[in-house]
Write an enzyme that holds these catalytic residues in place. Structure first.
Site, mmCIF file in Angstrom:
data_model
loop_
_atom_site.group_PDB
_atom_site.id
_atom_site.type_symbol
_atom_site.label_atom_id
_atom_site.label_comp_id
_atom_site.label_asym_id
_atom_site.label_seq_id
_atom_site.Cartn_x
_atom_site.Cartn_y
_atom_site.Cartn_z
ATOM 1 N N GLU A 139 0.865 -1.166 0.000
ATOM 2 C CA GLU A 139 0.000 0.000 0.000
ATOM 3 C C GLU A 139 0.912 1.229 0.000
ATOM 4 O OE1 GLU A 139 -2.667 0.366 3.366
ATOM 5 O OE2 GLU A 139 -3.410 2.272 2.575
ATOM 6 N N ARG A 190 5.343 -12.664 9.686
ATOM 7 C CA ARG A 190 6.000 -11.412 9.350
ATOM 8 C C ARG A 190 7.348 -11.336 10.049
ATOM 9 N NH1 ARG A 190 2.100 -7.473 8.883
ATOM 10 N NH2 ARG A 190 3.592 -5.814 9.191
ATOM 11 N N LYS A 231 4.347 0.856 9.050
ATOM 12 C CA LYS A 231 4.468 2.150 8.368
ATOM 13 C C LYS A 231 3.798 3.250 9.171
ATOM 14 C CE LYS A 231 3.507 0.035 4.336
ATOM 15 N NZ LYS A 231 2.530 0.021 3.292
HETATM 16 P P1 ATP Z 1 2.669 -2.016 7.535
HETATM 17 O O1 ATP Z 1 1.932 -2.225 8.813
HETATM 18 O O2 ATP Z 1 4.128 -1.848 7.733
HETATM 19 O O3 ATP Z 1 2.048 -0.956 6.711
HETATM 20 P P2 ATP Z 1 1.406 -3.805 5.780
HETATM 21 O O4 ATP Z 1 1.322 -5.286 5.793
HETATM 22 O O5 ATP Z 1 0.172 -3.027 6.029
HETATM 23 O O6 ATP Z 1 2.554 -3.395 6.767
HETATM 24 P P3 ATP Z 1 1.644 -3.483 2.979
HETATM 25 O O7 ATP Z 1 2.127 -2.307 2.244
HETATM 26 O O8 ATP Z 1 0.213 -3.826 2.876
HETATM 27 O O9 ATP Z 1 2.070 -3.259 4.477
HETATM 28 O O10 ATP Z 1 2.542 -4.748 2.671
HETATM 29 C C1 ATP Z 1 2.883 -5.226 1.404
HETATM 30 C C2 ATP Z 1 3.311 -6.659 1.528
HETATM 31 O O11 ATP Z 1 4.416 -6.766 2.414
HETATM 32 C C3 ATP Z 1 2.199 -7.498 2.099
HETATM 33 O O12 ATP Z 1 2.100 -8.688 1.369
HETATM 34 C C4 ATP Z 1 2.614 -7.748 3.510
HETATM 35 O O13 ATP Z 1 2.138 -8.948 4.000
HETATM 36 C C5 ATP Z 1 4.140 -7.721 3.415
HETATM 37 N N1 ATP Z 1 4.730 -7.307 4.678
HETATM 38 C C6 ATP Z 1 4.487 -6.168 5.365
HETATM 39 N N2 ATP Z 1 5.152 -6.149 6.522
HETATM 40 C C7 ATP Z 1 5.852 -7.311 6.589
HETATM 41 C C8 ATP Z 1 6.741 -7.896 7.545
HETATM 42 N N3 ATP Z 1 7.052 -7.270 8.674
HETATM 43 N N4 ATP Z 1 7.260 -9.100 7.263
HETATM 44 C C9 ATP Z 1 6.962 -9.735 6.113
HETATM 45 N N5 ATP Z 1 6.137 -9.244 5.176
HETATM 46 C C10 ATP Z 1 5.590 -8.054 5.394
HETATM 47 MG MG MG Z 2 -1.116 -1.705 5.616
#
Ligand code: ATP
Ligand code: MG
Length: 553
Positions: free
Chosen positions: A35, A261, A271
Site C-alpha cells: 500500500e 512477518r 508504516k
Molecule cells: P505495515 O503495517 O508496515 O504498513 P502492511 O502489511 O500493512 O505493513 P503493505 O504495504 O500492505 O504493508 O505490505 C505489502 C506486503 O508486504 C504485504 O504482502 C505484507 O504482507 C508484506 N509485509 C508487510 N510487513 C511485513 C513484515 N514485517 N514481514 C513480512 N512481510 C511483510
Molecule cells: Mg497496511
C-alpha cells in the site's frame, strides 16, 4: 524447472513444487502488493525476496501492485520510493506496474453482481450500531435491519452511493454472508465505503472505495496470480478471500498462503509507527539511517546483497518470532569485510609530533586497499605531525594494552614504529600533544635488533588529512520490543545519534562515491552519505557484534 543451486527451501516452495508437479499450474505468478502509504521497511524486503525470488527461481512472473484503496493515507511520493526500493534490492517486475485502482470499474461490476445475486446490501447502521450488531468472539452477531432490502432497491442505493448522493459514513455496502460465523470477517463484512477523497491515480472519479478484502482477491484473480503470499494476520481473511472469488464470475482462483512477518528487535515495523516518527521529527525522515526502512538502511551503508542474504538466513515459516538485530548486522558485516576497501580515519584525535622527522617532509606511503583481496592500493601521506585516536594512548598501562604507552613503542599501521617520549598537557590536565621519535628502519619490516613491537594503531597525517562529519549510530529504541509499550515513542533511545563534526580522514576518502562502504580500520564500517552536501560518513556497523555484549551488561 528452476536451477536448484542455492535455492532456499520452505513450505511455500514445497506447495509450489507440488502444484507444478501435479499440473495444477504450469508456471508461477506471484505479486508484491504494497500500500503506498509509507516507505518500505525491512519486513517488506522479506516479502519482496519471497515473491520476486520465486519468480526468478521458477522462471515465473511477479507483479508489482500498488494496493491503493485508501486515498487519504496514500501519496504518489510513496509510489515512487517503493519502485526505487524494489529496483535497488535487485528485482524487477514483469509488465506494467499494476494498481488496484486500475480495477475500480471491474470491482464495481463485481459488487453489482453480488447485489444481483442477493449477496450484498447497502447498510445504514452507524459505526456504533454496526459494532453492537457484530457480536463478539463468543457471541453471534445480529442481522442488520437492512439485510433483507430487495435486490432492486440495493442496486438503486449502491448507484446513489457511487453518485455521491449520500454523505461519508452514511451507509456502506456489505457482503451478505453469515452474522453467526465463528470467523468475524464473515459477519457481513463491509466491501465498499464512501470517501470524498482525491485519489493519486483516479483523481475525483470515485467517491466510493472498495475495502482491502474485496479488492485484494479480485485484483489477484484479474492478474492471474497463482500463489498469493501474505502475512499471518490475514489467515482468517482467507475465508473471505475464497468466498468472494467463489461467488463472482471469475475463472482464476489464486491460492492465498500465509507466512510469518518479520519482527526485528529494537525497532518498529509498521508504516504507521514509522510515519509517526517522521511526522513528529523524531528522526530526520523516512531515509534516516536509524530507520528500518530500505531507504534508511541504504543510507546507513547496507548493500542490496546483504539485505537479500538476511532474508535468506531468516527463512520463511509460519512461526511468529522476533529476530535479533545482530543477525541483520552480521549480514552487512560479512559483506563489507569481504568487499569494502580499508581506509584510516581518526574520530577523537590527539596530536603526535615526531621530533626526528623533518618538518617539511611528506612521504607518500603505499597501503593495500584490502588485506587479502587484490583491490589495488592507495597513497598515504606521512608527515612529522599526525593524529591518533585519543584512547590509543596511555601514560601508564599494563601489558594487555597493546597500543601507545609513554616510553614505549607501537607500530603505525602501514607506516613506521614510533616511541612516545613525553607529553604536553593543558591546564585541565588534558593531553594536547604527544612527542615521539620514529625508527626509519621499520617501514614494512620489524626493528633490526629484534625488538618486539606488539601493537598496531591507525593514524592520519595532521597536515594532509581531510575533515568530515561522521555520524555514529546506536539502536533507535532502548527496549527490544517498542511496539509492546503503551507509547512506543517513549522508548526511543535519546543517544541513537552522535555527530562528530570534524573527524580526521586520510585524503583518499575525499573521492569516495556516495553510498560507498569502507572499513575504517579498527573502528568499523562506514559509508559515504548519499544526501549531505559536505563530506559525511555514516557508521554502518561495528567490527564486532556489540549487541551481544550490551545484552549481558
Ligand atoms: P505495515 O503495517 O508496515 O504498513 P502492511 O502489511 O500493512 O505493513 P503493505 O504495504 O500492505 O504493508 O505490505 C505489502 C506486503 O508486504 C504485504 O504482502 C505484507 O504482507 C508484506 N509485509 C508487510 N510487513 C511485513 C513484515 N514485517 N514481514 C513480512 N512481510 C511483510
Ligand atoms: Mg497496511
Amino acid at each position: 524447472m528452476a536451477d536448484t543451486e542455492n535455492r532456499p527451501t520452505n513450505f511455500i516452495r514445497n506447495i509450489i513444487d507440488g502444484d507444478l508437479a501435479s499440473g495444477k499450474h504450469a508456471s508461477t505468478h506471484t505479486r508484491f502488493p504494497p500500500e503506498p502509504n509509507g516507505f518500505l521497511h525491512i519486513g517488506h524486503a522479506k516479502s519482496i525476496c519471497l515473491n520476486f525470488g520465486i519468480a526468478q527461481d521458477y522462471k515465473g512472473l511477479c507483479n508489482l501492485r500498488f494496493d491503493d484503496t485508501n486515498p487519504e493515507k496514500e501519496d504518489i511520493d510513496y509510489v515512487h520510493s517503493i519502485q526505487d526500493d524494489v529496483k535497488w534490492l535487485g528485482f524487477g517486475w514483469d509488465g506494467e506496474i499494476c494498481y488496484s485502482s486500475n480495477y475500480f470499474d471491474d470491482l464495481y461490476g463485481y459488487a453489482v453482481e453480488l447485489i444481483e445475486k442477493g449477496l450484498a446490501y447497502v447498510c445504514f447502521l452507524s459505526p456504533e450500531q454496526a459494532r453492537e450488531y457484530r457480536g463478539t468472539l463468543t457471541e453471534p452477531g445480529k442481522n442488520s435491519p437492512h439485510r433483507d432490502t430487495s435486490v432492486e432497491e440495493n442496486l438503486a442505493l449502491f448507484e446513489k452511493m457511487k453518485n455521491g448522493e449520500f454523505k461519508e459514513g452514511e451507509c456502506v455496502l456489505r457482503a451478505k454472508i453469515d452474522m453467526a460465523s465463528s470467523f468475524m470477517v464473515l459477519r457481513d463484512p463491509i466491501i465498499y465505503r464512501i470517501r470524498f477523497a482525491h485519489h493519486h491515480q483516479t483523481g475525483d472519479k470515485w467517491c466510493i472505495y472498495p475495502m482491502y478484502d474485496f479488492t485484494h482477491c479480485i485484483s489477484d484473480a484479474l492478474e492471474g496470480i497463482t500463489h498469493s503470499l501474505c502475512t499471518l494476520e490475514f489467515q482468517d481473511n482467507r475465508r473471505l478471500y475464497d468466498w468472494v472469488l467463489e461467488h463472482i464470475s471469475i475463472e482464476c482462483k489464486p491460492q492465498q498462503i500465509e507466512f510469518s512477518r518479520l519482527n526485528l528487535e529494537y525497532t518498529v515495523m509498521s508504516k504507521r509507527k514509522l510515519n509517526d516518527l517522521v511526522e513528529n521529527g523524531q528522526v530526520e525522515g523516512w531515509d534516516d539511517p536509524r530507520m528500518p526502512t530500505i531507504a534508511g538502511l541504504r543510507r546507513r551503508g547496507y548493500t542490496p546483497a546483504s539485505i537479500r542474504e538476511f532474508c535468506k538466513r531468516i527463512g520463511i515459516t509460519k512461526q511468529d518470532n522476533m529476530v535479533e538485530m545482530g543477525m541483520l548486522e552480521a549480514c552487512i558485516r560479512d559483506d563489507l569485510n569481504e568487499n569494502a576497501p580499508r581506509a584510516m580515519a581518526v574520530l577523537d584525535p590527539v596530536k603526535i609530533v615526531i621530533e626526528n622527522y623533518d618538518a617539511d617532509k611528506v612521504e607518500m606511503l603505499c597501503a593495500p586497499n584490502h588485506p587479502t583481496l587484490d583491490m589495488g592500493e592507495r597513497e598515504l601521506p606521512f608527515t612529522r605531525e599526525i593524529f591518533i585516536e585519543r584512547e590509543d594512548f596511555r601514560v601508564e598501562a599494563n601489558k594487555k594494552f597493546k597500543r601507545l604507552v609513554l616510553g614505549k613503542e607501537v607500530r603505525l599501521r602501514n607506516a613506521y614504529v614510533i616511541k612516545a617520549e613525553r607529553i604536553e598537557e593543558d591546564d585541565a590536565g588534558n593531553i594536547t600533544t604527544i612527542y615521539c621519535t620514529y625508527d626509519d628502519e621499520t617501514l614494512g619490516k620489524n626493528p633490526a635488533d629484534g625488538r618486539k613491537v606488539k601493537g598496531v594503531i591507525h593514524w592520519v597525517s595532521a597536515t594532509r588529512c581531510i575533515e568530515a562529519e561522521v555520524r555514529q549510530y546506536d539502536r533507535l529504541f532502548s527496549v527490544p520490543n517498542p511496539a509492546a509499550a503503551d507509547d512506543f515513542t517513549a522508548t526511543l533511545n535519546p543517544d541513537s545519534l552522535v555527530v562528530i563534526d570534524s573527524a580526521k580522514l586520510e585524503p583518499s576518502l575525499a573521492n569516495a562515491a556516495a553510498e560507498q562502504g569502507f572499513q575504517f580500520e579498527r573502528l568499523g564500517y562506514y559509508s559515504r552519505d548519499n544526501k549531505a552536501q559536505k563530506l559525511t560518513f555514516n557508521q554502518t556497523v561495528g567490527l564486532r557484534d556489540s549487541w551481544a555484549k550490551i545484552e549481558q551488561a
